[in-house]
Structures are given as structure tokens and as C-alpha cells.
Design a protein around this motif. Structure first.
Motif, mmCIF file in Angstrom:
data_model
loop_
_atom_site.group_PDB
_atom_site.id
_atom_site.type_symbol
_atom_site.label_atom_id
_atom_site.label_comp_id
_atom_site.label_asym_id
_atom_site.label_seq_id
_atom_site.Cartn_x
_atom_site.Cartn_y
_atom_site.Cartn_z
ATOM 1 N N ALA A 173 -8.320 2.862 -6.828
ATOM 2 C CA ALA A 173 -8.418 4.398 -6.548
ATOM 3 C C ALA A 173 -7.555 5.005 -7.311
ATOM 4 O O ALA A 173 -7.864 6.345 -7.595
ATOM 5 C CB ALA A 173 -8.496 4.346 -4.949
ATOM 6 N N LEU A 227 -5.496 7.791 1.280
ATOM 7 C CA LEU A 227 -5.772 8.528 0.204
ATOM 8 C C LEU A 227 -6.384 9.914 0.107
ATOM 9 O O LEU A 227 -6.205 10.817 -0.817
ATOM 10 C CB LEU A 227 -6.636 7.644 -1.032
ATOM 11 N N CYS A 275 -13.526 2.749 -1.027
ATOM 12 C CA CYS A 275 -12.534 1.995 -0.187
ATOM 13 C C CYS A 275 -12.712 0.586 0.266
ATOM 14 O O CYS A 275 -11.929 -0.019 1.083
ATOM 15 C CB CYS A 275 -12.769 2.976 1.245
ATOM 16 N N MET A 326 -6.810 0.080 -3.692
ATOM 17 C CA MET A 326 -5.857 0.867 -3.737
ATOM 18 C C MET A 326 -5.539 1.114 -5.091
ATOM 19 O O MET A 326 -5.623 2.278 -5.566
ATOM 20 C CB MET A 326 -4.675 0.652 -3.028
ATOM 21 N N ALA A 386 0.673 -1.128 -0.161
ATOM 22 C CA ALA A 386 0.176 -0.200 0.082
ATOM 23 C C ALA A 386 0.824 1.304 0.007
ATOM 24 O O ALA A 386 0.594 2.404 -0.599
ATOM 25 C CB ALA A 386 -0.719 0.018 1.108
ATOM 26 N N VAL A 401 -6.870 2.419 2.378
ATOM 27 C CA VAL A 401 -7.470 3.399 1.291
ATOM 28 C C VAL A 401 -8.108 4.520 1.801
ATOM 29 O O VAL A 401 -8.013 5.700 1.474
ATOM 30 C CB VAL A 401 -8.408 2.455 0.215
#
Length: 437
Positions: free
Chosen positions: A65, A106, A96, A62, A35, A102
Motif C-alpha cells: 500500500a 492509511l 487492505c 502495508m 505497522a 491498513v
């Protein structure tokens, strides 16, 4: 490749151990490192590669996104993902799922976009606290529309940049708040001078060591010499190759299995030096009477089922709590875990969930605000509820080793960090091959 939709529930009868174990297991890449590598690659000036990334629902959420924000992520080669950063765009939605990485990592990245970014997730995710990130962004001058929920769904009203500068936060609920802000900080116009001012310490400190180390590897100037203060200079991040270590949190239930059933379990390629919090499982199992060997190409635990009682402060390694609590529930005790109040805000209230399921199993359980005291007895048949939490499923797998007529309500939730968990577990316990995949 695993999808990002919420998995359909699947009831599971985990294998019962009829003999001592002798297994060799290969676990997938670290979710935490994957991540962070994705976020830092997305914020870099040039392309990056991520070698041996984790393929799971969380990491693919992730990926999707970042793609929605304008970042190119090529996952065609499962062993080598390629990331090409681009201008961060708004006017998009981020799913998410149930991924804390996430929903926390983010939003500060989204604040750099050229328009609003809407965040939402699974129903369980809407119960997870995200007030720290939302309030921090507001203190940095970023507008966030959350309907006064301090949780999902919310929209980051980005306008193309963040000024940065001094910021005080209370990160006593989750270290992910610090990690999120630090990763985006080099892109802030004035960088970031971040202080933790909560009454309680930041939990899971090894994750902060990880993010600081990875930021420096990407070329960021980070000063963490003062306790509870992190200073990040504004500047560019370099694209680079990230090599992902095995996920030691996912390895923990396999090592605990050697203690629960006796025998030997090896996890291949265990790093000799790491910032992963899961590395602490080695010393804990030794304290409980088992033996550690560096053998067979990895780390081997030679289990001692008649475990010694232990009393653990797991504030820095709280993800180990479910597996260890399960172990305490099936062995002699009493043993205890403290310092993990923050896991009440994880995928589920893990302290309450563990107390309920272990009590149903027949263990003596005392629930504290920040942990549990557990004394094991003879187990009894039951259905172990997972509460959509992958770590609860791991705990149930351990209990199933010594409990006939035992079921786990849903093993599909392990797709969050390891879609193949159940298959690898069955290989390891039943001796189909050697468990290594």
C-alpha cells in the motif's frame, strides 16, 4: 516472502499433547510495532530502517500500500527493511486484505496525497466497521466516497494536504482510529487537537501508549497529559532505525499451551519493558496458578493445568481473548471475560464465534454483549471453525492439545500475522528440536 493474496484454506490436525511440554519458542516481530514503524517511516523527512520486522500478510499489505502511494520500501533483507519516503501520490488503489491496520491507518495518510486513493479488501474486510475513520476525515474537510456504507470499498478524494486543528471522535469501537489520526497529524497544517467523546472508553489503551511513544521517538511533539485528549503539533518526523520487539500476542497461545498440557514453555527475548498489550498474559497466567520465570533467554511459563477460575476485564488486552477462552473451555471453571465488546468487529465477531465453537466442544458458555462466561468439561471430537480469523486458529490449536480426533478448519488464515505458526506449534508440542526457529 509471503504474498499479499488471500491464502488458500488448509484444514489442519493440531498435535495432541501426549506428555508435558518442554519447549523454547522464538516468535516473530510485533505486527503492531511493524505497522506503525512503516507508517511513521513513510511520513518522515528522511530514510528509515526497520530491524527484525514481521513478515506476514498484514505487514506486506502495508508495504504494498505504501509503495502504491509513492514510498520506496526495500524488503530484500528480511531482517532489515529500508524505507525511503517520497511525495505521496494519488490515482492509485490500496488492497487492505483483511488488515485493520491498513484500512484504518492509511486513509489519513492517503488524505495527504495529490489525488484520489481507492481502498478495498477481502470480502470479510467489507464487513468490518470503518465509520470512525471515514467520518473523522470528513470532519477534517476531506471528501470520502463510500456509497453510504461506512466501510470498504471507499475512495479518499485527496487534494494534497489536510488543515487539521480540533477534532472530536468516538473511538469506543477501536483504538486504531486514534492511532491512525495521530500518526498523520504532524503532517497536518495545524497539527491535531483530538478528543475522544464516546460514552464508552477507548479500548486497547496500550496501543495508544505505543503510538505516542513511537511518535515522540520520531521527533513529534505530542501532549497526552489530559485524559481522552491528544494534541500533536505540526512538524516534521525524523527518519530513524526502528527495532521491533517479539509479538507478544502471537506468543500468548504458546504460553497458554504450558497451562493446557502442563510443563514449561519459554518465549525467547521477551522484553522487560514494553507497551505491548500482550504483556498482560504473564500476570493472568500467574493468577490462574502458573509460575513465571525469567529463564533460558526469555520468559518461561511453568504451567499448572488445574487452573484457578478467574474473572478478567480485557478491555486493554482484548487480543488475548481467543487463547484464554480456549483455555477456559478445556479447564475447570467457570471463568469469565468482560470489556471486549469491540472484538465483535474484528476479523469476525469473536465473541459469537468463540461461544459457538466452545459450545460445540462441550463447554458451558454464557455470551454477554461484552464477553463470555465459560465452564470447561470433557472435550469431544469436532472441527473447530476459524472464520478466516488467525486468533480463532490459535484458540483451536490450544483446544487440540487435549482433544483427540480434533481438526481446525483452516490454519492458513494465520498467515495474517505469522505464516509459520502451524510449523512452529508442531515443533513446540511434538518436541521436534526445541521449537525455536
Amino acid at each position: 516472502m509471503t504474498g499479499t493474496a488471500a491464502p488458500k484454506q488448509r484444514r489442519w490436525t493440531p498435535p495432541y499433547a501426549t506428555d508435558r511440554l518442554d519447549a523454547v519458542v522464538r516468535v516473530p516481530g510485533s505486527k503492531s510495532m511493524t505497522a506503525r514503524a512503516l507508517v511513521l517511516s513513510a511520513l518522515a523527512e528522511g530514510p528509515s530502517t526497520i530491524r527484525r520486522p514481521l513478515h506476514s500478510r498484514d505487514t506486506l499489505l502495508m508495504v504494498e500500500a505504501l509503495r502504491s502511494l509513492g514510498v520506496t520500501v526495500d524488503t530484500a533483507d528480511p531482517e532489515l527493511w529500508r524505507v525511503e519516503p517520497g511525495p505521496l501520490r494519488g490515482g492509485t488503489d490500496v488492497d487492505c486484505g483483511l488488515a485493520g491496520t491498513v484500512m484504518r491507518f492509511l486513509p489519513p495518510v492517503a488524505a495527504l496525497a495529490d489525488g484520489p486513493v481507492a481502498f478495498d479488501g477481502d470480502p470479510h474486510a467489507r464487513k468490518r466497521p470503518n465509520d470512525g475513520v471515514i467520518w473523522a476525515l470528513r470532519d477534517l474537510g476531506v471528501k470520502v466516497d463510500d456509497g453510504d456504507r461506512a466501510a470498504l470499498p471507499f475512495t479518499v478524494k485527496a487534494k494534497g494536504g489536510v488543515t487539521g486543528g480540533g477534532l472530536e471522535v468516538d473511538a469506543s469501537k477501536t483504538s486504531q482510529l486514534i492511532s491512525a489520526l495521530l500518526m498523520a497529524a504532524p503532517r497536518f497544517k495545524r497539527g491535531l487537537d483530538l478528543r475522544h467523546v464516546g460514552d464508552r472508553p477507548v479500548p486497547s489503551r496500550p496501543y495508544l501508549d505505543m503510538v505516542v511513544q513511537m511518535l515522540r521517538q520520531a521527533g513529534a511533539e505530542v501532549d497526552d497529559s489530559e485524559e481522552d485528549r491528544w494534541r500533536v503539533e505540526p512538524g516534521s518526523l525524523r527518519g530513524r532505525e526502528w527495532v521491533i520487539e517479539p509479538d507478544l500476542q502471537n506468543a500468548a497461545p504458546f504460553l497458554c499451551a504450558a497451562v493446557a498440557a502442563g510443563g514449561r514453555v519459554t518465549v525467547l527475548d521477551w522484553p522487560t519493558e514494553t507497551t505491548q498489550a500482550g504483556d498482560r498474559i504473564r500476570e493472568i497466567l500467574v493468577e490462574m496458578g502458573s509460575r513465571v520465570e525469567w529463564a533460558r533467554g526469555g520468559l518461561t511459563i511453568v504451567g499448572a493445568p488445574a487452573v484457578l477460575p478467574v474473572h478478567l476485564d480485557l478491555a486493554d488486552a482484548s487480543e488475548l481473548t481467543p487463547s484464554l477462552a480456549a483455555l477456559f473451555g478445556i479447564n475447570r471453571g467457570p471463568s469469565s471475560i468482560h470489556g471486549v465488546a469491540h472484538i465483535r468487529g474484528h476479523e469476525t465477531d469473536r465473541i459469537a464465534a468463540l461461544a459457538k465453537e466452545l459450545t460445540k466442544l462441550g463447554a458451558d458458555v454464557v455470551e454477554y454483549d461484552d464477553g463470555l462466561k465459560i465452564g470447561g468439561h470433557a472435550t469431544r471430537p469436532m472441527t473447530w471453525e476459524t472464520y478466516a480469523d488467525h486468533r480463532m486458529a490459535h484458540a483451536g490449536a490450544i483446544v487440540g492439545l487435549v482433544t483427540p480426533d480434533f481438526e481446525v478448519s483452516d490454519v492458513a488464515c494465520t498467515s495474517k500475522t505469522w505464516p509459520e505458526f502451524a510449523a512452529v506449534w508442531e515443533q513446540a508440542i511434538l518436541g521436534r528440536g526445541n521449537g525455536a526457529v
